[in-house]
Design a protein around this motif. Structure first.
Motif, PDB file in Angstrom:
ATOM      1  N   CYS A   1     -14.415  17.444  56.589  1.00 12.12           N
ATOM      2  CA  CYS A   1     -13.693  16.791  57.682  1.00 12.12           C
ATOM      3  C   CYS A   1     -12.319  17.336  57.433  1.00 12.12           C
ATOM      4  O   CYS A   1     -11.707  17.053  58.818  1.00 12.12           O
ATOM      5  CB  CYS A   1     -13.896  15.554  57.814  1.00 12.12           C
TER       6      CYS A   1
ATOM      7  N   PRO B   1     -15.749  22.895  58.952  1.00 13.21           N
ATOM      8  CA  PRO B   1     -16.661  21.765  59.642  1.00 13.21           C
ATOM      9  C   PRO B   1     -18.021  21.877  59.926  1.00 13.21           C
ATOM     10  O   PRO B   1     -18.141  22.719  60.655  1.00 13.21           O
ATOM     11  CB  PRO B   1     -15.517  21.373  60.488  1.00 13.21           C
TER      12      PRO B   1
ATOM     13  N   PRO C   1     -14.572  16.889  63.252  1.00  9.02           N
ATOM     14  CA  PRO C   1     -13.821  15.949  62.523  1.00  9.02           C
ATOM     15  C   PRO C   1     -13.216  14.722  63.285  1.00  9.02           C
ATOM     16  O   PRO C   1     -12.920  13.774  62.960  1.00  9.02           O
ATOM     17  CB  PRO C   1     -12.707  16.426  61.903  1.00  9.02           C
TER      18      PRO C   1
ATOM     19  N   ARG D   1     -19.927  10.383  62.227  1.00  5.51           N
ATOM     20  CA  ARG D   1     -19.892  11.736  61.118  1.00  5.51           C
ATOM     21  C   ARG D   1     -21.015  11.476  60.296  1.00  5.51           C
ATOM     22  O   ARG D   1     -21.768  12.387  59.755  1.00  5.51           O
ATOM     23  CB  ARG D   1     -18.527  12.029  60.996  1.00  5.51           C
TER      24      ARG D   1
ATOM     25  N   CYS E   1     -20.337  12.457  53.097  1.00  5.39           N
ATOM     26  CA  CYS E   1     -19.193  13.080  52.686  1.00  5.39           C
ATOM     27  C   CYS E   1     -18.008  12.378  52.018  1.00  5.39           C
ATOM     28  O   CYS E   1     -18.092  11.121  52.522  1.00  5.39           O
ATOM     29  CB  CYS E   1     -18.593  13.426  54.550  1.00  5.39           C
TER      30      CYS E   1
ATOM     31  N   CYS F   1     -12.734  11.142  55.109  1.00 11.34           N
ATOM     32  CA  CYS F   1     -13.618  10.101  55.372  1.00 11.34           C
ATOM     33  C   CYS F   1     -13.309   9.207  54.172  1.00 11.34           C
ATOM     34  O   CYS F   1     -13.652   7.744  54.236  1.00 11.34           O
ATOM     35  CB  CYS F   1     -15.171  10.850  54.795  1.00 11.34           C
TER      36      CYS F   1
ATOM     37  N   TYR G   1      -6.455  16.364  62.872  1.00 11.80           N
ATOM     38  CA  TYR G   1      -7.131  18.072  62.438  1.00 11.80           C
ATOM     39  C   TYR G   1      -6.287  18.472  61.510  1.00 11.80           C
ATOM     40  O   TYR G   1      -5.029  18.226  61.414  1.00 11.80           O
ATOM     41  CB  TYR G   1      -7.138  18.601  63.552  1.00 11.80           C
TER      42      TYR G   1
END
Length: 445
Positions: free
Chosen positions: A206, A241, A245, A252, A264, A269, A367
């Motif tokens: 992510c 990804p 994300p 997710r 993940c 995460c 991001y």
């Protein structure tokens, strides 16, 4: 593996693709043609079913005389698609897509049903020396069957759906059902595709350091290029990804578990897993929410009354203070995106600036640097700022025109740096061309 990657052991996945040598941001790490692709039904008649070029003055499309449902830019694409699978599907296509069995599928599964049909249209090829390197790599992908045992129906004649073909379909779907990619042009989806080498080599994160783009050329199969988002050190794993994300943490995790069979453990995460409860943000329009939005802008972008400051290293979410945790709530981003989308198109533009800057701050916080979504939004924000400078002075609500132009240039420069790092992709006339046009317009003022 090429000159840039090697396979090393991985503690939980099959392997890790790591950099054999330092890789600079913007570099193409790998470039591979699609093994098989299928156009979204919404794109039928707009794009060539072979190379996916858009219909235009320069690209005329001719319709298949058999099914009247497939379109091609020329005989090269038509002959290639006919040889690969269309000859087995053509006369059954219209009845299949009109069937109740097909119509009951989700939009995603509808595309997968046709993609699977293409893969099994020539079942003998899977067991002979006609199988390509990509096909052999495909068969090396791990099986992850659906828990409910679902396999899409096939667009083939009843005679062709032998026990062997059905078994082959089940085997192939257990591999590509969790390994296909959604092809996009400037973040707009147009097809699903199978790229076995990318699926085999690249693990998910992510907080990825690479991302996929799809290159279109007349009469040529789509190519995937994997681009470095930032500098990657020798020995670092290259990750992409598998999903957005920005989706909420639990969404997710559920999607990765159901579709890919893993949990993940990336930095994002791990950070979100430590949060006991994400506070609910105030209702949009409330003064408390405006305070929250302003705090997020200050955290991610600095003092926007001067110049927007954009970090160049990942991980700002790990420094997120407790007061800003509500921005991670599942309701925050959708409401903010809707507010910006509505006001940036319909006005008032002055309201769009606040929500647009807040959205940019969210993207920068979450991001990794140079993620394409950041650049696309920064360009949209620059356009909105430009539109506001072009409105009647009374509509600017006391805004300083020179400051707005300065903000527009800052946002545009930022968009350009991100989008140039990712490079051209998809259809012609994309965001890099928009950046060039808007740069010229600002220079004339």
């Amino acid at each position: 593996m090429g000159d840039l990657l090697r396979l090393d052991p991985h503690p939980t996945a099959r392997n890790a693709a790591v950099a054999k040598t330092p890789i600079k941001a913007g570099s193409t790490i790998m470039s591979v043609p699609a093994f098989s692709t299928c156009l979204l039904l919404t794109e039928k008649g707009r794009r060539c079913d072979g190379c996916y070029m858009l219909k235009s003055e320069a690209v005329e499309l001719m319709r298949c005389s058999g099914c009247a449902s497939s379109w091609y830019c020329g005989t090269t694409c038509q002959n290639r698609e006919w040889r690969l699978h269309h000859r087995k599907m053509c006369k059954h296509y219209n009845a299949f897509v009109a069937s109740g069995q097909y119509q009951a599928l989700t939009p995603h599964d509808k595309v997968d049903a046709l993609l699977l049909s293409q893969l099994v249209a020539d079942p003998e090829a899977w067991g002979t020396d006609r199988l390509t390197d990509a096909g052999r790599t495909f068969l090396n992908l791990l099986k992850v069957p659906r828990l409910d045992g679902f396999v899409p129906p096939l667009c083939l004649s009843r005679a062709a759906q032998t026990a062997g073909t059905v078994a082959l379909a089940e085997d192939l779907y257990s591999r590509f059902g969790n390994n296909n990619f959604i092809l996009h042009s400037h973040l707009t989806s147009y097809a699903h595709g199978v790229f076995p080498l990318a699926s085999r080599l690249l693990n998910h994160s992510c907080v990825p350091n690479a991302a996929c783009k799809y290159m279109l050329a007349p009469s040529e199969p789509v190519r995937m290029e994997v681009v470095a988002l930032r500098d990657i050190n020798e020995g670092d794993e290259v990750t992409i990804p598998y999903l957005d994300p920005a989706l909420p943490f639990q969404t997710r995790q559920d999607a990765l578990h159901v579709n890919y069979g893993f949990e993940c453990g990336c930095r994002l995460c791990t950070f979100e897993r430590r949060i006991e409860r994400v506070p609910t943000p105030p209702m949009r329009g409330a003064e408390e929410l405006r305070t929250l939005d302003a705090a997020l802008r200050s955290f991610s972008l600095g003092d926007i009354s001067q110049d927007v400051q954009v970090p160049t290293v990942p991980g700002s979410f790990e420094r997120l203070p407790a007061v800003l945790l509500p921005v991670l709530h599942e309701s925050y981003l959708p409401a903010l995106s809707e507010a910006f989308s509505k006001t940036s198109h319909e006005g008032p533009y002055s309201e769009a600036i606040d929500s647009g800057l807040t959205l940019l701050a969210f993207y920068v916080m979450l991001y990794p640097p140079n993620y394409p979504q950041i650049g696309m939004h920064a360009l949209e924000l620059a356009t909105t700022l430009w539109n506001l400078t072009c409105t009647d002075a009374s509509a600017m609500a006391g805004a300083d025109e020179e400051q707005l132009k300065r903000h527009a240039k800052t946002a545009l420069d930022f968009a350009a740096s991100v989008l140039q790092n990712f490079g051209p992709e998809g259809d012609n006339g994309g965001p890099l061309e928009e950046v060039s046009v808007l740069t010229g317009m600002l220079a004339e003022q």
